[in-house]
Scaffold this motif. Structure first.
Motif, PDB file in Angstrom:
ATOM      1  N   LEU A  52       0.929  -1.658  -0.262  1.00 21.59           N
ATOM      2  CA  LEU A  52       0.172  -0.220  -0.425  1.00 21.59           C
ATOM      3  C   LEU A  52       0.992   1.151   0.057  1.00 21.59           C
ATOM      4  CD1 LEU A  52      -2.532   0.771   0.270  1.00 21.59           C
ATOM      5  CD2 LEU A  52      -2.186   0.776   2.367  1.00 21.59           C
ATOM      6  N   LEU A  53       2.195   1.192   0.675  1.00 19.91           N
ATOM      7  CA  LEU A  53       2.597   2.239   1.152  1.00 19.91           C
ATOM      8  C   LEU A  53       3.425   3.042  -0.556  1.00 19.91           C
ATOM      9  CD1 LEU A  53       4.797   3.042   4.196  1.00 19.91           C
ATOM     10  CD2 LEU A  53       2.530   3.927   3.929  1.00 19.91           C
ATOM     11  N   ARG A  54       3.954   1.601  -1.382  1.00 23.82           N
ATOM     12  CA  ARG A  54       4.494   1.779  -2.508  1.00 23.82           C
ATOM     13  C   ARG A  54       3.392   2.456  -3.667  1.00 23.82           C
ATOM     14  NH1 ARG A  54       7.669  -3.755  -4.253  1.00 23.82           N
ATOM     15  NH2 ARG A  54       8.087  -2.645  -6.071  1.00 23.82           N
ATOM     16  N   LEU A  55       2.457   1.801  -2.998  1.00 26.13           N
ATOM     17  CA  LEU A  55       1.170   2.121  -4.594  1.00 26.13           C
ATOM     18  C   LEU A  55       0.753   4.050  -4.062  1.00 26.13           C
ATOM     19  CD1 LEU A  55      -1.636  -0.726  -3.757  1.00 26.13           C
ATOM     20  CD2 LEU A  55      -0.297   0.277  -6.049  1.00 26.13           C
ATOM     21  N   LEU A  56       1.367   4.431  -2.792  1.00 26.73           N
ATOM     22  CA  LEU A  56       0.731   5.213  -2.561  1.00 26.73           C
ATOM     23  C   LEU A  56       2.232   6.482  -2.880  1.00 26.73           C
ATOM     24  CD1 LEU A  56      -0.142   5.412   1.657  1.00 26.73           C
ATOM     25  CD2 LEU A  56      -1.663   5.875  -0.512  1.00 26.73           C
ATOM     26  N   ALA A  57       2.888   6.008  -2.954  1.00 24.13           N
ATOM     27  CA  ALA A  57       4.315   6.867  -3.449  1.00 24.13           C
ATOM     28  C   ALA A  57       4.642   6.272  -4.971  1.00 24.13           C
ATOM     29  CB  ALA A  57       5.513   5.758  -2.853  1.00 24.13           C
ATOM     30  N   GLY A  58       3.910   6.118  -5.416  1.00 22.52           N
ATOM     31  CA  GLY A  58       3.517   5.537  -7.313  1.00 22.52           C
ATOM     32  C   GLY A  58       4.846   4.816  -7.593  1.00 22.52           C
ATOM     33  N   GLN A  59       5.004   3.816  -6.649  1.00 26.61           N
ATOM     34  CA  GLN A  59       6.351   3.267  -6.973  1.00 26.61           C
ATOM     35  C   GLN A  59       5.872   1.641  -7.876  1.00 26.61           C
ATOM     36  OE1 GLN A  59       9.461   1.546  -3.899  1.00 26.61           O
ATOM     37  NE2 GLN A  59      10.610   4.242  -4.105  1.00 26.61           N
ATOM     38  N   LEU A  60       4.368   1.568  -7.566  1.00 28.26           N
ATOM     39  CA  LEU A  60       3.692   0.775  -8.018  1.00 28.26           C
ATOM     40  C   LEU A  60       2.395   0.754  -8.741  1.00 28.26           C
ATOM     41  CD1 LEU A  60       3.669  -2.056  -5.483  1.00 28.26           C
ATOM     42  CD2 LEU A  60       5.204  -2.389  -7.653  1.00 28.26           C
ATOM     43  N   ARG A  61       2.060   0.858  -9.761  1.00 29.70           N
ATOM     44  CA  ARG A  61       0.604   0.928 -10.720  1.00 29.70           C
ATOM     45  C   ARG A  61      -0.237  -0.024 -10.295  1.00 29.70           C
ATOM     46  NH1 ARG A  61       0.590   4.881 -14.394  1.00 29.70           N
ATOM     47  NH2 ARG A  61      -0.651   4.004 -15.521  1.00 29.70           N
ATOM     48  N   PRO A  62      -1.852   0.514  -9.525  1.00 29.49           N
ATOM     49  CA  PRO A  62      -2.851  -0.098  -9.101  1.00 29.49           C
ATOM     50  C   PRO A  62      -3.751  -0.879 -10.855  1.00 29.49           C
ATOM     51  CG  PRO A  62      -3.498   2.555  -8.846  1.00 29.49           C
ATOM     52  CD  PRO A  62      -1.827   2.231  -9.533  1.00 29.49           C
ATOM     53  N   ALA A  63      -4.766  -1.851 -10.936  1.00 27.07           N
ATOM     54  CA  ALA A  63      -5.091  -2.093 -11.532  1.00 27.07           C
ATOM     55  C   ALA A  63      -6.318  -1.115 -12.320  1.00 27.07           C
ATOM     56  CB  ALA A  63      -5.609  -3.855 -11.794  1.00 27.07           C
ATOM     57  N   ARG A  64      -6.840  -1.349 -11.059  1.00 26.20           N
ATOM     58  CA  ARG A  64      -7.785  -0.326 -11.188  1.00 26.20           C
ATOM     59  C   ARG A  64      -7.759   0.939  -9.523  1.00 26.20           C
ATOM     60  NH1 ARG A  64     -11.516  -3.464 -10.245  1.00 26.20           N
ATOM     61  NH2 ARG A  64     -11.975  -3.136  -7.966  1.00 26.20           N
ATOM     62  N   GLY A  65      -8.319   2.207 -10.097  1.00 23.45           N
ATOM     63  CA  GLY A  65      -9.129   2.858  -9.008  1.00 23.45           C
ATOM     64  C   GLY A  65      -7.526   3.749  -9.020  1.00 23.45           C
TER      65      GLY A  65
END
Length: 553
Positions: A52-65
């Motif tokens: 979740l932190l990596r998603l918040l930091a933009g290091q991972l891209r969500p599949a949706r949302g």
């Protein structure tokens, strides 16, 4: 180092979904919001906190949302590598501005230097002040990174983020592997945070007491509780008690609905037998009997349908109530063979000098089931001392004598053979024990039935620790001196609780090297030894003073 809180500083997740390339779903429709202030993000290992932190930091891209960040963002990941060839100012990201300032002071008024500096004319002063606030005031901006300790490099990475004055700061397990002094400095930084939204993922209860709220990530959803860790535990206990009451009520309702359905079926079967008997005795005309039979079948079918529907609803409500009850199972184990008489000498150190670390004169006698904490800074020699006691390392001089069966649980958990099952690993360390005894004991460590056959190499982090602990304490001969090296590092809080419960059943002597004061207090430490140049007797209160830690609640 404090600034006014930025009201707009926030993080928002909307319908967030994420899968790993192998198809494993981590989040499916997660929505949450985090505002200004300090937030502790907690959850079991594998719940998705770091993801979740990596998603918040933009290091991972969500599949949706989507993820929305209000303001500038800084992110401190776990164990991020740092180039040891860099100077401190380069690691802080201010080397070019320092060089431009130096050039201008030397008389070079090039426009490029002014563009490099911008409005940041006090960058050196801010950098030194930030380093000082983290206990790094004597480091200096020109020092090579290779001359700094691991704890100092973590704090330096934090200093680099603070210099950027982010509105949102994300920290992932920042106290892992920090010694007592580095932890105190990081605690102070969290205490003084006023610049916006701070989110810290941690299993460190001392750190979690310092936040304004706890956000729990569980089953792909986030629930927020006001206050620090103690307030969260109190709220959770109240919530759990209510959930267990609801489950008991739902269980009773299911039993009542089943009983009523069984009684109805018995009555209907009795009526059918009576009707068949009347028809057989020709007391009722055939046409009338047929009409009555069809009417009775329709009535019985409706009644059964209604009651089966009620039973289905009761079972659904029971399932909902059961989901609200947490399954943080407790380890319950009996270890009578680990008991040590009060007068028995367990361990004797005489003028011990270690091959590594600061211990120059270690003299210590341990008798009976004492519980001793080894505390001190990184490099003081805690791990080295434990390895000397196991015979893995030889001391420079002096004597180390262990007079009871000894077992050692290292930081790296390299006790288990990953190609063997949990049960086979336990049997390997307890060759005299029967398979039935091993499996009965493993069940108490939550490895029941087929779970005991799981290969050690496929276990999660928490499961691996639990299996290692089980194999260690179930070994033969039973360990009467158990040594643990930083046992709570990287453990989720449920696993720490399970470890504490297991150690409550252990009856031998305990020697624990740890920076986690709350854990040490929870396992009933009787002597505190601080490693600097010798084994100095200290107290929990003195250790807390070193940490600047709050008293236990």
């Amino acid at each position: 180092m404090t600034h006014p809180i930025t009201p707009s500083a926030s993080l928002t997740c909307s319908d967030l979904s994420f899968q790993w390339p192998d198809g494993t779903t981590v989040f499916d429709g997660l929505s949450c919001g985090i505002g200004p202030g300090r937030t502790g993000l907690v959850g079991t290992n594998g719940s998705g906190k770091s993801t979740l932190l990596r998603l918040l930091a933009g290091q991972l891209r969500p599949a949706r949302g989507s993820v929305t960040v209000g303001g500038g963002l800084g992110y401190l990941p776990q164990d991020a590598p740092l180039d040891t060839a860099l100077r401190v100012d380069e690691a802080l990201g201010i080397a070019e501005r320092r060089a431009a300032l130096g050039a201008i002071e030397a008389g070079d008024a090039s426009e490029a230097h002014f563009e490099t500096i911008g409005d940041d004319w006090d960058v050196e002063e801010r950098a030194l002040a930030t380093l000082g606030s983290l206990g790094l005031g004597d480091v200096g901006l020109d020092r090579p990174m290779g001359q700094m300790s691991g704890g100092e490099t973590v704090l330096l990475r934090l200093a680099a983020l603070l210099l950027e004055r982010p509105d949102v700061l994300l920290l992932d397990e920042p106290t892992n592997n920090l010694d007592v002094f580095a932890r105190r400095r990081l605690y102070d930084a969290v205490d003084s945070w006023r610049t916006g939204a701070l989110v810290v993922v941690s299993h460190d209860r001392e750190l979690l007491e310092r936040v304004d709220r706890i956000a729990e990530l569980r089953s792909g959803a986030v629930s927020v509780y006001g206050g620090g860790w103690s307030a969260y535990e109190e709220a959770l206990a109240i919530q759990q008690e209510a959930a267990e009451r609801s489950l008991r009520t739902a269980d009773a309702d299911v039993r009542r609905q089943k009983r009523e359905l069984e009684e109805t079926q018995t009555k209907l079967a009795r009526r059918q037998r009576f009707g068949a008997k009347m028809q057989a005795q020709k007391r009722v005309p055939g046409a009338v009997s047929g009409l009555r039979k069809r009417a009775a079948q329709e009535s019985a079918g409706k009644l059964r349908g209604v009651q089966e529907d009620e039973l289905r609803k009761a079972r659904e409500q029971r399932e909902e109530a059961a989901e609200a009850v947490r399954e943080d199972a407790e380890i319950r184990v009996d270890l009578p063979h680990t008991a040590v008489p009060a007068n028995r000498t367990v361990l004797r150190l005489e003028e011990l000098r270690l091959p590594f670390g600061e211990l120059h004169d270690g003299t210590l006698h341990v008798r009976g089931p004492e519980r001793i904490a080894l505390v001190g800074g990184n490099g003081a020699g805690k791990t080295t001392l434990l390895r000397v006691l196991t015979g893995e390392l030889a001391p420079l001089s002096g004597e180390a004598a262990v007079s009871v069966p000894l077992r050692f649980l290292p930081q790296r958990l390299n006790v288990l053979d990953e190609e063997l099952s949990v049960a086979a690993n336990a049997a390997r360390l307890a060759p005299e024990a029967t398979d039935q005894h091993i499996r009965a004991q493993l069940a108490r460590f939550l490895f029941k039935g087929a779970r005991a056959e799981q290969l050690a190499g496929t276990l999660s982090g928490g499961e691996s620790f639990r299996a290692t602990l089980a194999a260690t304490v179930l070994a033969t001969p039973a360990p009467q001196l158990l040594m643990l090296d930083e046992p709570t590092n990287n453990l989720d809080l449920a696993s720490v609780r399970q470890l504490t419960n297991a150690l409550g059943s252990y009856q031998g002597a305990l020697l624990v090297a740890s920076h986690d004061v709350r854990f040490l207090e929870s396992v009933g430490i009787t002597r505190w030894l601080f490693l600097d140049r010798d084994l100095r007797e200290t107290t929990a209160e003195e250790v807390r003073d070193l940490l600047g830690a709050p008293e236990s609640g």
